[in-house]
Structures are given as C-alpha cells and as structure tokens.
Design an enzyme around this catalytic site. Structure first.
Site, short mmCIF file in Angstrom:
data_model
loop_
_atom_site.label_atom_id
_atom_site.label_comp_id
_atom_site.label_asym_id
_atom_site.label_seq_id
_atom_site.Cartn_x
_atom_site.Cartn_y
_atom_site.Cartn_z
N ASP A 49 84.55 -21.25 -83.05
CA ASP A 49 83.55 -22.17 -82.91
C ASP A 49 82.23 -21.70 -83.79
OD1 ASP A 49 82.45 -24.33 -81.83
OD2 ASP A 49 81.37 -23.46 -80.36
N HIS B 71 70.28 -27.87 -85.03
CA HIS B 71 70.37 -27.09 -83.58
C HIS B 71 69.79 -25.81 -83.57
CE1 HIS B 71 72.58 -25.86 -80.23
NE2 HIS B 71 73.35 -25.12 -80.79
N ARG C 184 62.95 -18.25 -79.42
CA ARG C 184 63.08 -16.48 -79.57
C ARG C 184 61.84 -16.40 -80.41
NH1 ARG C 184 67.41 -16.86 -81.60
NH2 ARG C 184 66.54 -16.44 -83.82
N GLU D 232 77.95 -29.77 -75.67
CA GLU D 232 77.69 -29.69 -76.98
C GLU D 232 78.54 -30.57 -77.78
OE1 GLU D 232 77.72 -25.54 -78.09
OE2 GLU D 232 75.89 -24.92 -77.59
N GLU E 281 80.43 -31.57 -80.85
CA GLU E 281 80.82 -30.87 -81.92
C GLU E 281 82.04 -31.73 -82.55
OE1 GLU E 281 81.68 -27.07 -81.77
OE2 GLU E 281 80.03 -26.53 -80.15
N ASP F 165 81.93 -28.60 -76.39
CA ASP F 165 81.93 -27.21 -76.08
C ASP F 165 81.11 -26.98 -74.68
OD1 ASP F 165 82.53 -24.48 -76.39
OD2 ASP F 165 80.53 -24.32 -77.71
N ARG G 253 74.21 -22.53 -69.73
CA ARG G 253 73.26 -21.72 -70.28
C ARG G 253 72.25 -20.67 -69.79
NH1 ARG G 253 74.40 -23.80 -75.25
NH2 ARG G 253 74.14 -26.08 -75.45
N GLN H 40 75.09 -18.09 -70.36
CA GLN H 40 75.10 -17.62 -71.74
C GLN H 40 74.05 -16.47 -72.21
OE1 GLN H 40 75.11 -21.18 -74.24
NE2 GLN H 40 74.87 -19.94 -76.06
N LYS I 238 81.26 -20.22 -72.10
CA LYS I 238 81.81 -21.07 -73.03
C LYS I 238 83.28 -21.21 -72.83
CE LYS I 238 78.31 -21.52 -76.29
NZ LYS I 238 77.79 -22.66 -76.58
N THR J 59 86.78 -26.49 -72.78
CA THR J 59 86.55 -27.21 -73.74
C THR J 59 87.40 -28.48 -73.62
OG1 THR J 59 86.07 -25.18 -74.92
CG2 THR J 59 86.52 -26.96 -76.63
N THR K 245 77.55 -27.53 -82.32
CA THR K 245 76.51 -28.60 -82.17
C THR K 245 76.06 -29.27 -83.01
OG1 THR K 245 75.90 -27.34 -80.21
CG2 THR K 245 74.73 -29.46 -80.54
N GLU L 83 68.42 -28.70 -75.95
CA GLU L 83 67.74 -29.00 -77.14
C GLU L 83 66.80 -30.19 -76.70
OE1 GLU L 83 68.87 -29.88 -81.37
OE2 GLU L 83 70.68 -28.97 -80.38
CA CA Z 1 79.34 -24.66 -79.52
#
Ligand code: CA
Length: 437
Positions: free
Chosen positions: A137, A144, A152, A207, A209, A241, A245, A248, A261, A265, A367, A381
């Site tokens: 991935d 994104h 961060r 996500e 994708e 995906d 969060r 993660q 993750k 999927t 994403t 997001e």
């Molecule tokens: Ca992804």
C-alpha cells in the site's frame, strides 16, 4: 512494444456500440469500450471468468464452448482466477480485448446466442478475481499526506522522502476480500486519556484508493526500469483500505501500520484493464517548486501519460437512511489525476531493490485525496474541520455499526466514452465479544 501498448485502436472507437442494448445507455458503467474482467458464479455453479457489458455478464466459459472466442488468453480469462492471464502479460490482454470487442459489437453473429452466453448481473455473485500473493500500500497523495501530517508538524507535514520516492509499506494479502462482503469492527489496543485500552475500535475509517493489478513477473534480483513499468500494469479497480485510526496511532511508530490495516481490505470485483484505460491516460501531476524525480523514477512516457483521469466518489448509507428509505450521502469527490506518484513509478520503485513482483500482486495507491475540501478521501481528513453532518441530521466522526460505505469511480476524457469501475461497498458489523478463555 511500449509504443504499441499505449495507442488507441478500434476497441476504443467512441462510435462502437454493443448488441447488448443496456451497454449503449449514456450512463452505463460498462459500455463496449470498457470490457472489464471478473470472476463470478451463479447459485450451485462453479466460479468462472466473465466480462461486464451493460447490465449483463458475458460468461467466458460459455463463449469458449460456443467457439465464439479462442486461444490461450481466452482460456486463461475463463478460469476461476485471473492469475494465469495476468502472467501472460499485456499483449495477451490486448488480444483478448480485440476478440471480446468483435464478439459484443453490433452486427456480430454472437447476438443470436445471447441467451446462452449472457448472465444478468443481478444473478451473478462476484468473487475475488485474483489469488493475491502480495499487497503493498502506497501513500501517493500530497493532499492526504500533508493534511494529516500537519497535525504532527504544521511546518513540515510531509514524510521526509515524500517528494523523492513513492512511500509505501507491505500490507496484508489474506484479508483482501470482494465488494459486498461485510467488515467486522476489530478489537484492538490503543492509548486513551485513562490509560492503555483494549476493545472495539472507536475510530474505524475508510480510505478511498485505486487498486493496481500487476501483470508479468520479474525474477528476484532483476529490477523493473521505468521503460518496462507500463507493461507490468495489468489493470485497475477501487480499493477500500479500512483503517482503525486509534489502533494505528498507537501501534505505528517506528515500524508502520500493522493491525489497524490488516483487519480487512475491500476491492471492487471488476478489473478494468490497462488497455481500456489508454484513452484516460494523462500527464503525471507536477507540483510547482518540487524538483523532478531522480532519473531512474522518470520517463518521457510517464511525464506524458503516467497519470489517469478517474473521478472517484465515496457515499455513506447509514442504517437510519435505510430505514427512512433515503439514498446514501456523498462524503468524498476527488480525481486520481491529482496523485503525486503514478502507478508506473510505484512499480519501478517497488522493484528497485530487485524485489520480485508477481502476476496478480496488488498495489494500493494510497488515499486518493485532492486539493479541495470535498476531495478529502477519508474521515480522518474530513473531521479535521469538525464532525460530518449528514443530510438527515445524523453526525459522524468515524463509522458506526450498520454503516455501509460505497465507492464509485469513472474514467473520463474528452472525445472518449466514459467507463465505470462498478461499486466497491461493504457494511460494518459489530465487533465480536473477546473470547472468554
Ligand atoms: Ca492506505
């Protein structure tokens, strides 16, 4: 060979029409210019290869039996997995496409045998089209990466290598499954204000994708230069995906995502071939002020044709919307053409160290967010600017049990007949109780 691989031929002719009438409707996702491959079954019957045409599936096994198609590529495409066809590479895919186009075009003798070679899509149960050995991935959207990275470090939101190479990690192949199958909310561990917590994720996200399916094989130790990368691109689909969060954020440093993750999927069942996408190839996206890639990740073809114009959408259908009989609400509208790295660059980067890429290997693009607010292609997001307010008064931060997420995609170009990807959808089921012993 490369030049011949990326030119239009009679199968792309916008004037071409199918004898399957539903394929000629202006809003059809599967006109005769598309011809995506998939694997389907009907109740009590074995899975086999098929082609989406209008609201029907062309049964490739039946078409072979009737002598309407022939050769090794047609035989491989009729099998219950597309891996052998993918191993044969793009020339085989192109020859098969030419046969299918002739078979389904208005005026073909095959029209008289429609009843024995077509299955209504509503009666076809779609299967995973490929035995996937590997799933990697990527993270190829600047929008994104910078939106989430700004939390961060607002001054330096992108990963340090973002502009130098397409950032990626090895993901999980065994938990990839096909659209329509539900997704069970996972249990996991993360840190809350009151300490380290274990239980059902409270931050389940989608996500949006692009799935990239690989053709052919490079032996271990043999890289794939940019000049050869296009011939490794077999086709495309939509990929969700799913991401927990909270899990993660806690588990990721320093080795990357793991259980957040691999929970699941979801992919769309139809493989839109690279041949079908030729009219929708666009120049690779460039960002002002960003230096061009190092020469080994660059090529004239990639600069001119490495991108793809695909309008992509996410829709949310909640349990309450279902009960109220209302339609789903759109959460995301974006386009793949915004991506900072192209599928060809992903292939070359992946094999830079001699890593062997196999037929049927799956790449996720990352994403597919775009620059606008509605281009935010995951909930993490969207909620940076507050909770999501749905038209029926419901609100969301992340997905709730019973929510169904639906992806749609449509390739577009002036002068070409637009082609669709079909749906990639799944409903969220409640987390299982953790076993007592
Ligand atoms: Ca992804």
């Amino acid at each position: 060979m490369l030049a011949g691989m990326t030119v239009l031929d009679s199968t792309h002719d916008p004037k071409l029409r199918a004898w399957v009438r539903s394929a000629n409707a202006p809003d059809s996702e599967f006109p005769i210019q598309n011809l995506p491959l998939g694997v389907f079954s009907r109740d009590g019957e074995a899975p086999r290869g098929g082609v989406a045409i209008g609201d029907q599936v062309l049964d490739l096994r039946a078409a072979l039996k009737a002598g309407l198609i022939s050769g090794e590529a047609a035989e491989a495409a009729a099998e219950p997995r597309l891996n052998r066809l993918m191993a044969m590479g793009r020339p085989a895919s192109r020859d098969l496409r030419a046969q299918l186009s002739r078979l389904l075009a208005e005026g073909s003798d095959a029209a008289s045998q429609g009843d024995s070679i077509l299955v209504p899509m509503s009666a076809a149960r779609m299967q995973l089209p490929v035995a996937i050995a590997n799933f990697s991935d990527f993270m190829a959207s600047r929008d994104h990466s910078s939106r989430l990275g700004a939390r961060r470090d607002p001054n330096s939101p992108l990963p340090q290598a973002f502009d130098s190479l397409p950032v990626a990690y090895h993901s999980r192949a065994s938990s990839v499954h096909v659209s329509g199958e539900p997704v069970v909310r996972p249990n996991g561990q993360w840190k809350r204000k009151d300490g380290v917590h274990f239980g059902p994720t409270e931050a389940l996200d989608y996500e949006l994708e692009l799935a990239v399916w690989l053709a052919g094989e490079n032996a271990l130790g043999v890289p794939v230069p940019m000049s050869r990368a296009p011939e490794r691109l077999f086709g495309y689909g939509l990929l969700n995906d799913w991401s927990a969060r909270d899990v993660q954020r806690w588990e990721m440093p320093p080795l990357g995502p793991f259980l957040a993750k691999s929970l699941s999927t979801t992919i769309s069942p139809w493989v839109v071939t690279a041949e079908a996408m030729i009219p929708f190839e666009v120049p690779a996206a460039r960002t002002e002020g960003v230096a061009p890639p190092l020469p080994y990740l660059d090529s004239e073809w990639n600069r001119a044709r490495g991108g793809l114009a695909i309008a992509m959408e996410v829709w949310l259908l909640t349990s309450r919307m279902c009960a109220e009989g209302s339609g789903p609400a759109r959460l995301t509208a974006t386009d793949f053409m915004h991506m900072a790295w192209t599928p060809a660059q992903m292939v070359t980067h992946h094999a830079t160290n001699g890593c062997n890429l196999l037929p049927g290997d799956l790449l996720g693009s990352g994403t597919c967010s775009g620059p606008t607010d509605e281009g935010r292609a995951c909930m993490a997001e969207i909620i940076l600017s507050g909770p999501i307010h749905l038209p029926n008064g419901e609100t969301r931060r992340f997905l709730e049990d019973g929510d169904e997420v639906i992806f749609r995609g449509r390739a577009h170009a002036e002068g070409a007949v637009s082609i669709g990807f079909g749906e990639c959808r799944a409903q969220i089921l409640p987390a299982p109780a953790w076993p007592a012993d």
